[in-house]
Write a protein that holds these residues in place. Structure first.
Motif, PDB file in Angstrom:
ATOM      1  N   LYS A 134       0.842  -1.206   0.000  1.00  0.00           N
ATOM      2  CA  LYS A 134       0.000   0.000   0.000  1.00  0.00           C
ATOM      3  C   LYS A 134       0.872   1.249   0.000  1.00  0.00           C
ATOM      4  O   LYS A 134       0.704   2.167   0.799  1.00  0.00           O
ATOM      5  CB  LYS A 134      -0.968  -0.030   1.185  1.00  0.00           C
ATOM      6  CG  LYS A 134      -1.907  -1.246   1.160  1.00  0.00           C
ATOM      7  CD  LYS A 134      -2.978  -1.188   2.218  1.00  0.00           C
ATOM      8  CE  LYS A 134      -3.904  -2.401   2.111  1.00  0.00           C
ATOM      9  NZ  LYS A 134      -5.000  -2.387   3.106  1.00  0.00           N
ATOM     10  N   ARG A 156      -7.441   0.356  -8.970  1.00  0.00           N
ATOM     11  CA  ARG A 156      -8.794   0.925  -9.052  1.00  0.00           C
ATOM     12  C   ARG A 156      -9.800  -0.123  -9.531  1.00  0.00           C
ATOM     13  O   ARG A 156     -10.934  -0.174  -9.052  1.00  0.00           O
ATOM     14  CB  ARG A 156      -8.793   2.113 -10.022  1.00  0.00           C
ATOM     15  CG  ARG A 156      -8.008   3.333  -9.561  1.00  0.00           C
ATOM     16  CD  ARG A 156      -7.820   4.310 -10.707  1.00  0.00           C
ATOM     17  NE  ARG A 156      -6.863   5.358 -10.390  1.00  0.00           N
ATOM     18  CZ  ARG A 156      -6.228   6.071 -11.316  1.00  0.00           C
ATOM     19  NH1 ARG A 156      -6.445   5.835 -12.615  1.00  0.00           N
ATOM     20  NH2 ARG A 156      -5.386   7.011 -10.957  1.00  0.00           N
ATOM     21  N   ASN A 159     -10.697  -2.386  -6.660  1.00  0.00           N
ATOM     22  CA  ASN A 159     -11.625  -1.707  -5.751  1.00  0.00           C
ATOM     23  C   ASN A 159     -13.030  -1.632  -6.334  1.00  0.00           C
ATOM     24  O   ASN A 159     -14.029  -1.818  -5.631  1.00  0.00           O
ATOM     25  CB  ASN A 159     -11.127  -0.294  -5.451  1.00  0.00           C
ATOM     26  CG  ASN A 159      -9.869  -0.276  -4.597  1.00  0.00           C
ATOM     27  OD1 ASN A 159      -9.499  -1.279  -3.996  1.00  0.00           O
ATOM     28  ND2 ASN A 159      -9.216   0.871  -4.544  1.00  0.00           N
ATOM     29  N   SER A 160     -13.104  -1.364  -7.645  1.00  0.00           N
ATOM     30  CA  SER A 160     -14.410  -1.211  -8.299  1.00  0.00           C
ATOM     31  C   SER A 160     -15.166  -2.534  -8.348  1.00  0.00           C
ATOM     32  O   SER A 160     -16.369  -2.586  -8.067  1.00  0.00           O
ATOM     33  CB  SER A 160     -14.208  -0.671  -9.716  1.00  0.00           C
ATOM     34  OG  SER A 160     -15.440  -0.610 -10.416  1.00  0.00           O
ATOM     35  N   ARG A 164     -14.632  -2.350  -2.516  1.00  0.00           N
ATOM     36  CA  ARG A 164     -13.838  -2.084  -1.314  1.00  0.00           C
ATOM     37  C   ARG A 164     -12.692  -1.130  -1.656  1.00  0.00           C
ATOM     38  O   ARG A 164     -12.162  -1.167  -2.759  1.00  0.00           O
ATOM     39  CB  ARG A 164     -13.231  -3.381  -0.752  1.00  0.00           C
ATOM     40  CG  ARG A 164     -14.220  -4.466  -0.393  1.00  0.00           C
ATOM     41  CD  ARG A 164     -14.976  -4.161   0.887  1.00  0.00           C
ATOM     42  NE  ARG A 164     -15.839  -5.274   1.258  1.00  0.00           N
ATOM     43  CZ  ARG A 164     -15.479  -6.264   2.063  1.00  0.00           C
ATOM     44  NH1 ARG A 164     -14.269  -6.276   2.579  1.00  0.00           N
ATOM     45  NH2 ARG A 164     -16.320  -7.252   2.349  1.00  0.00           N
ATOM     46  N   ASP A 165     -12.331  -0.301  -0.720  1.00  0.00           N
ATOM     47  CA  ASP A 165     -11.177   0.585  -0.913  1.00  0.00           C
ATOM     48  C   ASP A 165      -9.930  -0.061  -0.311  1.00  0.00           C
ATOM     49  O   ASP A 165      -9.353   0.424   0.669  1.00  0.00           O
ATOM     50  CB  ASP A 165     -11.433   1.954  -0.266  1.00  0.00           C
ATOM     51  CG  ASP A 165     -12.502   2.743  -1.002  1.00  0.00           C
ATOM     52  OD1 ASP A 165     -12.567   2.596  -2.237  1.00  0.00           O
ATOM     53  OD2 ASP A 165     -13.249   3.484  -0.353  1.00  0.00           O
ATOM     54  N   VAL A 166      -9.533  -1.160  -0.912  1.00  0.00           N
ATOM     55  CA  VAL A 166      -8.347  -1.876  -0.411  1.00  0.00           C
ATOM     56  C   VAL A 166      -7.073  -1.135  -0.804  1.00  0.00           C
ATOM     57  O   VAL A 166      -6.140  -0.998  -0.006  1.00  0.00           O
ATOM     58  CB  VAL A 166      -8.320  -3.322  -0.946  1.00  0.00           C
ATOM     59  CG1 VAL A 166      -7.025  -4.025  -0.528  1.00  0.00           C
ATOM     60  CG2 VAL A 166      -9.532  -4.095  -0.453  1.00  0.00           C
ATOM     61  N   HIS A 168      -5.033   2.267  -2.687  1.00  0.00           N
ATOM     62  CA  HIS A 168      -5.127   3.685  -3.025  1.00  0.00           C
ATOM     63  C   HIS A 168      -4.050   4.027  -4.050  1.00  0.00           C
ATOM     64  O   HIS A 168      -3.072   3.295  -4.208  1.00  0.00           O
ATOM     65  CB  HIS A 168      -4.967   4.562  -1.781  1.00  0.00           C
ATOM     66  CG  HIS A 168      -3.665   4.366  -1.063  1.00  0.00           C
ATOM     67  ND1 HIS A 168      -3.539   3.550   0.043  1.00  0.00           N
ATOM     68  CD2 HIS A 168      -2.423   4.871  -1.292  1.00  0.00           C
ATOM     69  CE1 HIS A 168      -2.286   3.563   0.469  1.00  0.00           C
ATOM     70  NE2 HIS A 168      -1.587   4.348  -0.327  1.00  0.00           N
ATOM     71  N   ALA A 315     -12.046  -9.015   0.782  1.00  0.00           N
ATOM     72  CA  ALA A 315     -12.756  -8.321  -0.288  1.00  0.00           C
ATOM     73  C   ALA A 315     -13.260  -9.296  -1.354  1.00  0.00           C
ATOM     74  O   ALA A 315     -14.385  -9.173  -1.855  1.00  0.00           O
ATOM     75  CB  ALA A 315     -11.856  -7.269  -0.930  1.00  0.00           C
TER      76      ALA A 315
END
Length: 318
Positions: A134, A156, A159-160, A164-166, A168, A315
């Motif tokens: 990360k 992205r 996440n989509s 989940r916002d695993v 960034h 996730a």
């Protein structure tokens, strides 16, 4: 960095000096990317472990501090491949086929077969290398910006798909570095055999520098030269900036021949490499300590990697 051979001046100026400085401002994670090396060097795989140890020696000799940063061998952290598998499932093939570096490597490297599944997919492993920790930032050159953007796109997309916002987005740390060409005026590369290595002794450095291609328009010592077209002059600006103006003058006014100019340059490069050589010689006497550093680094890296993979599995499967 991929441990595919000896490190050279391009690595020192293009990456290592910047990495050493970043240790003062960031928690840095430095990976000896032997899985990446295996993708192109699978026929010479027995050499990779030794190259990895040598790379660690070079890094520490140049100033990478295991007490400040995490330094490890990529294959000692299996979570890299596990995350690559998850990301491979959702990375469109077209994204990989458009990779400019992939196309360049296929054109330039003809001594081994790179038309493999793994080599096409190496940007996915590269994304896993970054996303696994990360990372907030990655130090790269401008030519690697497309790779970093692909990493962002893969994160992205994960996440989509899984809501989940695993992961960034991470930023690029671009550093202006001198562009050094190799001895033959091509990109300095182990693959081209045109490098001055950090481990070269003084005589090897002088021999290599004297062999450098110079101004093709200067055919005789009495002919005025064109420093702006000479690779040797670009080296002066990096390794002997205090003499760059003098070099420009003796070249344009034909006051000194190219061989004498190159021998003088080799002295400055050797002075630059002397402290690195001294540290390398000490480290090479105790490779068990180097292995301990890599083992401890892998343990620290795995602590971070396991946390990320727990988030990834939750996730995907929860």
């Amino acid at each position: 960095m991929r441990p595919t051979g000896k490190l050279h001046l391009g690595h020192l100026l293009g990456a290592l000096k910047n990495w050493v400085a970043l240790q003062e401002s960031y928690q840095c994670i430095f990976s000896i990317a032997d899985w990446h090396a295996l993708m192109s060097e699978y026929e010479n795989s027995r050499e990779l472990r030794g190259y990895g140890i040598d790379m660690a020696i070079d890094w520490i000799a140049c100033g990478i501090d295991p007490n400040k940063s995490i330094l490890y061998l990529q294959s000692d952290v299996p979570e890299h491949l596990e995350l690559q598998m998850f990301l491979s499932c959702l990375t469109p093939l077209g994204w990989l086929e458009r990779n400019p570096t992939y196309k360049e490597q296929l054109r330039e490297i003809t001594t081994r077969d790179l038309q493999t599944y793994a080599f096409l997919g190496y940007p996915v492993l590269q994304a896993a290398d970054i996303l696994l920790y990360k990372a907030d930032a990655v130090p790269i050159g401008e030519d690697q910006l497309p790779h970093l953007e692909l990493c962002r796109e893969i994160g992205r997309r994960f996440n989509s798909i899984y809501k989940r916002d695993v992961f960034h987005d991470c930023k690029a740390i671009l550093t202006e570095t001198p562009r050094l060409l190799g001895l033959d005026n091509r990109k300095m590369s182990k693959s081209y055999g045109n490098t001055i290595n950090l481990s070269d002794n003084e005589k090897d450095v002088e021999k290599k520098v004297v062999s450098m291609i110079t101004d093709p328009r200067r055919l005789r010592v009495s002919d005025p030269g064109h420093p702006e077209d000479c690779n040797v002059y670009s080296y002066y600006k990096v390794f002997a900036p205090q003499e760059s103006e003098a070099c420009y003058e003796w070249c344009t006014k034909a006051l000194k021949g190219c061989v004498d100019c190159k021998r003088n340059l080799s002295k400055h490069i050797n002075q630059h490499l002397a402290p690195i050589r001294e540290k390398r010689a000490q480290l090479e006497k105790d490779k068990d300590t180097i292995q301990d550093i890599l083992t401890q680094g892998a343990q620290k890296a795995r602590e971070l990697a396991r946390q990320t993979m727990a988030d990834v599995r939750e996730a995907v499967f929860a």
